[in-house]
Enzyme design. Structure first.
Site, mmCIF file in Angstrom:
data_model
loop_
_atom_site.group_PDB
_atom_site.id
_atom_site.type_symbol
_atom_site.label_atom_id
_atom_site.label_comp_id
_atom_site.label_asym_id
_atom_site.label_seq_id
_atom_site.Cartn_x
_atom_site.Cartn_y
_atom_site.Cartn_z
ATOM 1 N N SER A 143 0.853 -1.197 0.000
ATOM 2 C CA SER A 143 0.000 0.000 0.000
ATOM 3 C C SER A 143 0.885 1.242 0.000
ATOM 4 O O SER A 143 2.004 1.216 0.533
ATOM 5 C CB SER A 143 -0.865 0.023 1.263
ATOM 6 O OG SER A 143 -1.503 1.282 1.409
ATOM 7 N N TYR A 157 -1.734 -0.439 10.304
ATOM 8 C CA TYR A 157 -1.851 -0.936 8.928
ATOM 9 C C TYR A 157 -0.646 -0.492 8.096
ATOM 10 O O TYR A 157 -0.034 -1.292 7.380
ATOM 11 C CB TYR A 157 -3.159 -0.403 8.336
ATOM 12 C CG TYR A 157 -3.353 -0.647 6.860
ATOM 13 C CD1 TYR A 157 -3.807 -1.881 6.388
ATOM 14 C CD2 TYR A 157 -3.123 0.368 5.929
ATOM 15 C CE1 TYR A 157 -4.002 -2.090 5.023
ATOM 16 C CE2 TYR A 157 -3.320 0.167 4.577
ATOM 17 C CZ TYR A 157 -3.759 -1.068 4.125
ATOM 18 O OH TYR A 157 -3.948 -1.270 2.776
HETATM 19 P P1 NAP Z 1 -11.297 -6.050 0.427
HETATM 20 O O1 NAP Z 1 -12.258 -5.684 -0.645
HETATM 21 O O2 NAP Z 1 -11.646 -5.806 1.854
HETATM 22 O O3 NAP Z 1 -10.925 -7.605 0.232
HETATM 23 C C1 NAP Z 1 -10.082 -8.232 1.151
HETATM 24 C C2 NAP Z 1 -10.014 -9.705 0.825
HETATM 25 O O4 NAP Z 1 -9.126 -10.334 1.757
HETATM 26 C C3 NAP Z 1 -11.347 -10.415 0.945
HETATM 27 O O5 NAP Z 1 -11.437 -11.398 -0.060
HETATM 28 C C4 NAP Z 1 -11.250 -11.083 2.315
HETATM 29 O O6 NAP Z 1 -12.061 -12.250 2.404
HETATM 30 C C5 NAP Z 1 -9.780 -11.455 2.354
HETATM 31 N N1 NAP Z 1 -9.250 -11.691 3.683
HETATM 32 C C6 NAP Z 1 -9.213 -10.844 4.746
HETATM 33 N N2 NAP Z 1 -8.630 -11.449 5.788
HETATM 34 C C7 NAP Z 1 -8.281 -12.695 5.383
HETATM 35 C C8 NAP Z 1 -7.634 -13.786 6.001
HETATM 36 N N3 NAP Z 1 -7.234 -13.737 7.288
HETATM 37 N N4 NAP Z 1 -7.447 -14.925 5.292
HETATM 38 C C9 NAP Z 1 -7.856 -15.011 3.998
HETATM 39 N N5 NAP Z 1 -8.471 -14.002 3.354
HETATM 40 C C10 NAP Z 1 -8.676 -12.860 4.051
HETATM 41 O O7 NAP Z 1 -9.891 -5.343 0.227
HETATM 42 P P2 NAP Z 1 -9.124 -4.756 -1.072
HETATM 43 O O8 NAP Z 1 -9.287 -3.298 -1.063
HETATM 44 O O9 NAP Z 1 -9.440 -5.544 -2.286
HETATM 45 O O10 NAP Z 1 -7.634 -5.048 -0.592
HETATM 46 C C11 NAP Z 1 -6.792 -6.049 -1.146
HETATM 47 C C12 NAP Z 1 -5.363 -5.678 -0.789
HETATM 48 O O11 NAP Z 1 -5.066 -4.388 -1.334
HETATM 49 C C13 NAP Z 1 -5.108 -5.575 0.712
HETATM 50 O O12 NAP Z 1 -3.871 -6.147 1.040
HETATM 51 C C14 NAP Z 1 -5.078 -4.070 0.961
HETATM 52 O O13 NAP Z 1 -4.282 -3.721 2.075
HETATM 53 C C15 NAP Z 1 -4.482 -3.578 -0.344
HETATM 54 N N6 NAP Z 1 -4.768 -2.154 -0.599
HETATM 55 C C16 NAP Z 1 -6.029 -1.723 -0.869
HETATM 56 C C17 NAP Z 1 -6.253 -0.361 -1.096
HETATM 57 C C18 NAP Z 1 -7.611 0.202 -1.400
HETATM 58 O O14 NAP Z 1 -7.725 1.438 -1.541
HETATM 59 N N7 NAP Z 1 -8.660 -0.617 -1.504
HETATM 60 C C19 NAP Z 1 -5.186 0.533 -1.022
HETATM 61 C C20 NAP Z 1 -3.922 0.051 -0.735
HETATM 62 C C21 NAP Z 1 -3.713 -1.288 -0.528
HETATM 63 P P3 NAP Z 1 -13.150 -12.451 3.587
HETATM 64 O O15 NAP Z 1 -14.222 -11.445 3.351
HETATM 65 O O16 NAP Z 1 -13.606 -13.845 3.431
HETATM 66 O O17 NAP Z 1 -12.402 -12.171 4.882
#
Ligand code: NAP
Length: 248
Positions: A143, A157
């Site tokens: 991130s 985080y």
């Molecule tokens: P999201 O929509 O909340 O999706 C998160 C995913 O991770 C879901 O499929 C969730 O499944 C799974 N997950 C969470 N805890 C888990 C665990 N302990 N074991 C297995 N699966 C788990 O998030 P996203 O925005 O797509 O984020 C994906 C990545 O991008 C993350 O690493 C996040 O830090 C990074 N990121 C996102 C942003 C942003 O703006 N969105 C910015 C910077 C970085 P369940 O629902 O089943 O838990």
């Protein structure tokens, strides 16, 4: 056993789901992973199978060693692991640092960093030429927070993503002559459900004006960077990062 397999952690929705779809469109067999979002994962699995590639959806909490070992054993049934995307991640309610409990801090580190360490270990055993593998690519979804520190929001985080970046550099250099490339993407302000975990579902629209590109990003735009880093087009790149941040 001729399948090229891509395993994407946390792929029931958001960036992970779009990444899985892109790999499927390129003919990879897909291992989806989720912790609790069973329905989302099953729907995506059906969509991917309809593209004509194999796909399994495995429930596993990737912060737990026994779950990770089971996840990779399931992946072995599909073919040769070619790509690991360490994408699963969480954040918690926006808080000042002194209001973050040690329990929360540790949980964020476990899900965001320990998971990456555990999954990378399993991938090495399957990909490394040192263990009879044919190489592979690992992409870590970090991130922009690793550089900004996310003050007044979630320093825990941000610290977890800083650790992930260091893990990326170390692993890339350690594994470079074993056929494994390790790189990272550092997104910011992507339209996904993650922001509601922080208590601000509208965070992207609220803050997008601060970005040079003046808009939020899509999960597909991050997935394109992940695919590039994971495939042969980036064959001379390791230990590097792509900032998918709209210029931040
Ligand atoms: P999201 O929509 O909340 O999706 C998160 C995913 O991770 C879901 O499929 C969730 O499944 C799974 N997950 C969470 N805890 C888990 C665990 N302990 N074991 C297995 N699966 C788990 O998030 P996203 O925005 O797509 O984020 C994906 C990545 O991008 C993350 O690493 C996040 O830090 C990074 N990121 C996102 C942003 C942003 O703006 N969105 C910015 C910077 C970085 P369940 O629902 O089943 O838990």
């Amino acid at each position: 056993m001729t399948n090229k397999v891509a395993l994407i952690t946390g792929s029931s929705r958001g960036i992970g789901a779009k990444t899985a779809l892109l790999f499927a469109q390129r003919g990879y067999a897909i291992v989806l992973n989720y912790r609790s979002s069973y329905v989302d994962a099953e729907n995506l699995q059906r969509e991917i199978i309809s593209l004509g590639v194999e796909c399994i959806a495995v429930q596993a909490d990737v912060s737990k060693q026994e779950d990770v070992e089971r996840l990779f054993k399931e992946a072995d049934k599909l073919g040769q692991l070619a790509v690991l995307v360490n994408n699963a991640g969480i954040l918690d309610k926006q808080s000042r640092l002194e209001q973050i409990s040690p329990e929360r801090f540790l949980r964020v580190l476990e899900v965001n960093v320990l998971s990456c360490f555990l999954c990378t270990k399993e991938a090495i055993k399957r990909m490394s030429t040192k263990y009879g593998g044919t190489g592979g690519a690992i992409v870590n979804v970090s991130s922009a927070a690793s550089k900004t520190g996310s003050p007044n929001e979630y320093v825990d985080y941000a610290a977890s993503k800083g650790a992930m970046d260091t893990l990326t550099r170390g692993a890339a250099i350690e594994l470079a002559d074993e056929g494994i490339r390790v790189n990272g993407v550092r997104p910011a302000l992507i339209y996904t459900d993650m922001h509601s975990l922080g208590g601000q579902a509208d965070r992207v629209d609220r803050l997008k004006g601060n970005l040079p590109l003046k808009r939020g990003g899509t999960p597909e735009e991050v997935a394109e960077a992940i695919i590039w880093l994971a495939t042969e087009k980036s064959s001379f790149v390791t230990g590097s990062f792509i900032d998918t941040t709209g210029g931040l």
